[in-house]
Design an enzyme around this catalytic site. Structure first.
Site, PDB file in Angstrom:
ATOM      1  N   GLY A 295       0.861  -1.198   0.000  1.00 41.19           N
ATOM      2  CA  GLY A 295       0.000   0.000   0.000  1.00 41.19           C
ATOM      3  C   GLY A 295       0.884   1.231   0.000  1.00 41.19           C
ATOM      4  O   GLY A 295       1.145   1.833   1.038  1.00 41.19           O
TER       5      GLY A 295
ATOM      6  N   GLY B  59       0.647   4.269  -0.527  1.00 36.77           N
ATOM      7  CA  GLY B  59      -0.085   5.525  -0.521  1.00 36.77           C
ATOM      8  C   GLY B  59       0.563   6.503   0.440  1.00 36.77           C
ATOM      9  O   GLY B  59       1.785   6.484   0.635  1.00 36.77           O
TER      10      GLY B  59
ATOM     11  N   ASN C 296      -7.091   2.549   9.542  1.00 32.25           N
ATOM     12  CA  ASN C 296      -8.305   2.819  10.318  1.00 32.25           C
ATOM     13  C   ASN C 296      -9.338   1.736  10.036  1.00 32.25           C
ATOM     14  O   ASN C 296      -9.221   0.979   9.080  1.00 32.25           O
ATOM     15  CB  ASN C 296      -8.884   4.178   9.928  1.00 32.25           C
ATOM     16  CG  ASN C 296      -8.120   5.310  10.590  1.00 32.25           C
ATOM     17  OD1 ASN C 296      -7.562   5.144  11.663  1.00 32.25           O
ATOM     18  ND2 ASN C 296      -8.095   6.467   9.936  1.00 32.25           N
TER      19      ASN C 296
ATOM     20  N   ALA D 200      -0.515  12.533   6.732  1.00 30.55           N
ATOM     21  CA  ALA D 200       0.212  12.591   5.457  1.00 30.55           C
ATOM     22  C   ALA D 200      -0.789  12.633   4.319  1.00 30.55           C
ATOM     23  O   ALA D 200      -1.891  12.100   4.442  1.00 30.55           O
ATOM     24  CB  ALA D 200       1.108  11.366   5.315  1.00 30.55           C
TER      25      ALA D 200
ATOM     26  N   LYS E  26     -10.662   5.172  18.531  1.00 35.45           N
ATOM     27  CA  LYS E  26     -10.447   5.816  17.232  1.00 35.45           C
ATOM     28  C   LYS E  26     -11.673   5.586  16.335  1.00 35.45           C
ATOM     29  O   LYS E  26     -12.127   6.500  15.644  1.00 35.45           O
ATOM     30  CB  LYS E  26      -9.181   5.215  16.595  1.00 35.45           C
ATOM     31  CG  LYS E  26      -8.811   5.768  15.243  1.00 35.45           C
ATOM     32  CD  LYS E  26      -7.693   6.758  15.351  1.00 35.45           C
ATOM     33  CE  LYS E  26      -7.417   7.446  14.036  1.00 35.45           C
ATOM     34  NZ  LYS E  26      -6.090   7.278  13.544  1.00 35.45           N
TER      35      LYS E  26
ATOM     36  N   ASN F 197     -14.031   8.410  14.725  1.00 36.48           N
ATOM     37  CA  ASN F 197     -14.231   8.446  13.265  1.00 36.48           C
ATOM     38  C   ASN F 197     -15.711   8.355  12.907  1.00 36.48           C
ATOM     39  O   ASN F 197     -16.179   9.032  11.994  1.00 36.48           O
ATOM     40  CB  ASN F 197     -13.474   7.298  12.587  1.00 36.48           C
ATOM     41  CG  ASN F 197     -11.994   7.601  12.451  1.00 36.48           C
ATOM     42  OD1 ASN F 197     -11.583   8.756  12.450  1.00 36.48           O
ATOM     43  ND2 ASN F 197     -11.189   6.565  12.375  1.00 36.48           N
TER      44      ASN F 197
ATOM     45  N   ASN G  29     -16.297  11.598  10.622  1.00 34.06           N
ATOM     46  CA  ASN G  29     -16.079  11.428   9.175  1.00 34.06           C
ATOM     47  C   ASN G  29     -17.358  11.397   8.328  1.00 34.06           C
ATOM     48  O   ASN G  29     -17.461  12.157   7.354  1.00 34.06           O
ATOM     49  CB  ASN G  29     -15.222  10.185   8.908  1.00 34.06           C
ATOM     50  CG  ASN G  29     -13.806  10.361   9.417  1.00 34.06           C
ATOM     51  OD1 ASN G  29     -13.528  11.276  10.186  1.00 34.06           O
ATOM     52  ND2 ASN G  29     -12.911   9.498   8.995  1.00 34.06           N
TER      53      ASN G  29
ATOM     54  N   ASN H 116     -13.753  19.495   9.224  1.00 35.46           N
ATOM     55  CA  ASN H 116     -14.094  18.952  10.551  1.00 35.46           C
ATOM     56  C   ASN H 116     -14.655  20.024  11.485  1.00 35.46           C
ATOM     57  O   ASN H 116     -15.679  19.828  12.136  1.00 35.46           O
ATOM     58  CB  ASN H 116     -12.862  18.322  11.204  1.00 35.46           C
ATOM     59  CG  ASN H 116     -12.369  17.103  10.445  1.00 35.46           C
ATOM     60  OD1 ASN H 116     -12.962  16.728   9.436  1.00 35.46           O
ATOM     61  ND2 ASN H 116     -11.295  16.493  10.913  1.00 35.46           N
TER      62      ASN H 116
HETATM   63  N1  LIG Z   1      -3.196   9.650   5.422  1.00 32.87           N
HETATM   64  C1  LIG Z   1      -3.245   9.876   6.737  1.00 32.87           C
HETATM   65  O1  LIG Z   1      -2.848  10.944   7.222  1.00 32.87           O
HETATM   66  C2  LIG Z   1      -3.751   8.795   7.679  1.00 32.87           C
HETATM   67  C3  LIG Z   1      -3.659   9.023   9.061  1.00 32.87           C
HETATM   68  C4  LIG Z   1      -4.079   8.043   9.941  1.00 32.87           C
HETATM   69  C5  LIG Z   1      -4.596   6.848   9.454  1.00 32.87           C
HETATM   70  N2  LIG Z   1      -4.688   6.667   8.111  1.00 32.87           N
HETATM   71  C6  LIG Z   1      -5.216   5.370   7.649  1.00 32.87           C
HETATM   72  O2  LIG Z   1      -4.160   4.667   7.006  1.00 32.87           O
HETATM   73  C7  LIG Z   1      -4.681   3.844   5.948  1.00 32.87           C
HETATM   74  C8  LIG Z   1      -3.986   4.230   4.636  1.00 32.87           C
HETATM   75  O3  LIG Z   1      -4.373   5.578   4.339  1.00 32.87           O
HETATM   76  P1  LIG Z   1      -3.667   6.439   3.199  1.00 32.87           P
HETATM   77  O4  LIG Z   1      -4.079   7.840   3.433  1.00 32.87           O
HETATM   78  O5  LIG Z   1      -2.222   6.102   3.127  1.00 32.87           O
HETATM   79  O6  LIG Z   1      -4.435   5.861   1.916  1.00 32.87           O
HETATM   80  P2  LIG Z   1      -3.969   5.912   0.398  1.00 32.87           P
HETATM   81  O7  LIG Z   1      -3.085   7.084   0.159  1.00 32.87           O
HETATM   82  O8  LIG Z   1      -5.192   5.713  -0.436  1.00 32.87           O
HETATM   83  O9  LIG Z   1      -3.047   4.597   0.274  1.00 32.87           O
HETATM   84  C9  LIG Z   1      -3.525   3.309   0.081  1.00 32.87           C
HETATM   85  C10 LIG Z   1      -2.573   2.663  -0.922  1.00 32.87           C
HETATM   86  O10 LIG Z   1      -2.904   1.275  -1.056  1.00 32.87           O
HETATM   87  C11 LIG Z   1      -2.715   0.959  -2.427  1.00 32.87           C
HETATM   88  N3  LIG Z   1      -3.437  -0.254  -2.797  1.00 32.87           N
HETATM   89  C12 LIG Z   1      -4.776  -0.443  -2.883  1.00 32.87           C
HETATM   90  N4  LIG Z   1      -5.048  -1.696  -3.307  1.00 32.87           N
HETATM   91  C13 LIG Z   1      -3.844  -2.304  -3.509  1.00 32.87           C
HETATM   92  C14 LIG Z   1      -3.456  -3.594  -3.963  1.00 32.87           C
HETATM   93  N5  LIG Z   1      -4.361  -4.505  -4.315  1.00 32.87           N
HETATM   94  N6  LIG Z   1      -2.137  -3.886  -4.033  1.00 32.87           N
HETATM   95  C15 LIG Z   1      -1.210  -2.958  -3.704  1.00 32.87           C
HETATM   96  N7  LIG Z   1      -1.511  -1.708  -3.272  1.00 32.87           N
HETATM   97  C16 LIG Z   1      -2.815  -1.393  -3.181  1.00 32.87           C
HETATM   98  C17 LIG Z   1      -3.259   2.162  -3.159  1.00 32.87           C
HETATM   99  O11 LIG Z   1      -2.794   2.134  -4.481  1.00 32.87           O
HETATM  100  P3  LIG Z   1      -3.395   3.129  -5.602  1.00 32.87           P
HETATM  101  O12 LIG Z   1      -2.714   4.428  -5.348  1.00 32.87           O
HETATM  102  O13 LIG Z   1      -2.979   2.455  -6.851  1.00 32.87           O
HETATM  103  O14 LIG Z   1      -4.867   3.167  -5.386  1.00 32.87           O
HETATM  104  C18 LIG Z   1      -2.670   3.285  -2.324  1.00 32.87           C
HETATM  105  O15 LIG Z   1      -1.367   3.597  -2.776  1.00 32.87           O
HETATM  106  C19 LIG Z   1      -6.191   4.108   5.946  1.00 32.87           C
HETATM  107  O16 LIG Z   1      -6.836   3.132   6.726  1.00 32.87           O
HETATM  108  C20 LIG Z   1      -6.328   5.474   6.615  1.00 32.87           C
HETATM  109  O17 LIG Z   1      -7.601   5.666   7.215  1.00 32.87           O
HETATM  110  C21 LIG Z   1      -4.279   7.598   7.215  1.00 32.87           C
END
Ligand SMILES: NC(=O)c1ccc[n+]([C@@H]2O[C@H](COP(=O)([O-])OP(=O)(O)OC[C@H]3O[C@@H](n4cnc5c(N)ncnc54)[C@H](OP(=O)(O)O)[C@@H]3O)[C@@H](O)[C@H]2O)c1
Length: 309
Positions: free
Chosen positions: A13, A15, A110, A136, A188, A192, A196, A206
């Site tokens: 992942g 992301g 989450n 992030a 959490k 949420n 959310n 928010n």
């Molecule tokens: N961002 C924050 O600040 C934050 C803070 C606290 C908690 N969280 C939690 O952390 C988790 C991740 O959040 P995020 O913001 O990082 O989400 P995100 O940016 O959408 O990252 C998810 C990643 O997973 C990849 N992915 C999806 N399906 C896949 C597969 N089959 N094989 C390989 N990779 C795959 C996606 O690829 P694609 O780009 O190709 O779709 C994307 O790069 C979530 O549960 C979120 O609620 C996030």
């Protein structure tokens, strides 16, 4: 070099959160590899030359090792899972044959309900759950901005988490072991659930929820129902002052667009099923109906569907 204290983490992942961990690992000289979903994404990443990483006003292009399911050659012993909750099982299925039976799997995401399914799929794996308040975002596909500092907690029902926490603490990120991670994740989830979906329904940041009498009444009902369920599950001690805490979080993150709202705005699937959906299913198993939460679930699903077609 990989050893027990300093293992090579594969990150599933790539992301915002996955890239954040990978970039700090790379900067502090640790080995990690990002696992992209397919050859196309991997090729696009290579073409880009790495992850463009911005923290404290400084931007670097970091060329982090990367693979996709078709190019994995070595067994995976340490896997950090940072997909969105609903993407986890599909993402894991694509690399299942490389995951060692006794691998350490860390779910850093989450939502609830996924860990049990992962453990079923990998019964001998050492499964850890983690929760972070680091912030992030991705301004573009292979770029990540570290927008806000937070804390990260990790725990497991079966294992001590100290060594794993240490090995994922890539400075300045610190991961701390917690012996009641389920309570952390429940709190959490509750917060949420109360913020959310409402940011989606009211299409607002928010903090703007606090200026809307209708949203404030909805927050109060959602919280009341969560407390009712928590009492039945003996989780109510974990949620002392939940209502006040929700209002405090909305105030402290007043300027943020919740991740659920961002997903809706960019036409992506939201994590509503693993958040409010999980809550409503858990309540149903106890013979309890949560009308205020159910309404938010139905409404976000409706908006999401409208958005995606
Ligand atoms: N961002 C924050 O600040 C934050 C803070 C606290 C908690 N969280 C939690 O952390 C988790 C991740 O959040 P995020 O913001 O990082 O989400 P995100 O940016 O959408 O990252 C998810 C990643 O997973 C990849 N992915 C999806 N399906 C896949 C597969 N089959 N094989 C390989 N990779 C795959 C996606 O690829 P694609 O780009 O190709 O779709 C994307 O790069 C979530 O549960 C979120 O609620 C996030």
């Amino acid at each position: 070099m990989s050893n027990t204290a300093n293992p090579t983490w594969s990150i599933l992942g790539a992301g915002a959160i996955g890239s954040l961990w990978a970039c700090y690992a790379q900067r502090s000289g640790h080995n990690t590899e990002l696992i992209f979903r397919d050859r196309r994404s991997l090729a696009a990443y290579r073409q880009h030359g790495g992850i463009r990483f911005t923290a404290n006003g400084q931007t670097d292009l970091l060329n982090i090792a990367a693979r996709c399911p078709a190019t994995i050659t070595a067994p995976i012993q340490h896997l950090l899972i940072t997909t969105k909750a609903q993407q986890t099982l599909t993402a894991l299925a694509a690399i299942a044959e490389y995951i060692q039976p006794d691998a350490s799997l860390v779910l850093l995401q989450n939502g609830l309900g996924i860990a049990e399914q992962v453990q079923q799929q990998f019964p001998e794996a050492r499964l850890f759950k983690a929760s972070t308040t680091e912030g992030a975002y991705r301004p573009s596909r292979f770029a990540v901005v570290h927008a806000g500092r937070g804390q990260t907690l990790i725990g497991s029902a079966a294992d001590k988490a100290d060594a794993i926490a240490q090995s994922l603490s890539f400075a300045p990120l610190t991961v701390s072991p917690n012996d009641n991670i389920d309570a952390v994740l429940w709190r959490k989830l509750a917060i949420n659930c109360a913020i959310n979906p409402l940011t989606v329904i009211h299409r607002c940041r928010n903090g703007e929820l606090l200026d809307k009498p209708e949203a404030l009444a909805q927050i109060a009902s959602v919280v009341e129902e969560i407390l009712q369920l928590s009492k039945i599950l003996n989780f109510d001690q974990e949620l002392a002052n939940l209502h006040q805490q929700v209002l405090d979080v909305a105030r402290a993150t007043a300027n943020n667009r919740s991740s659920m709202l961002q997903d809706i705005e960019s036409g992506k699937e939201t994590e509503i099923e693993a958040i409010t959906g999980y809550l409503c299913r858990l309540a149903a198993k106890q013979g309890l109906h949560l009308p205020a939460n159910q309404l938010l679930l139905d409404e976000v699903q409706r908006i999401s569907l409208q958005n995606r077609v």
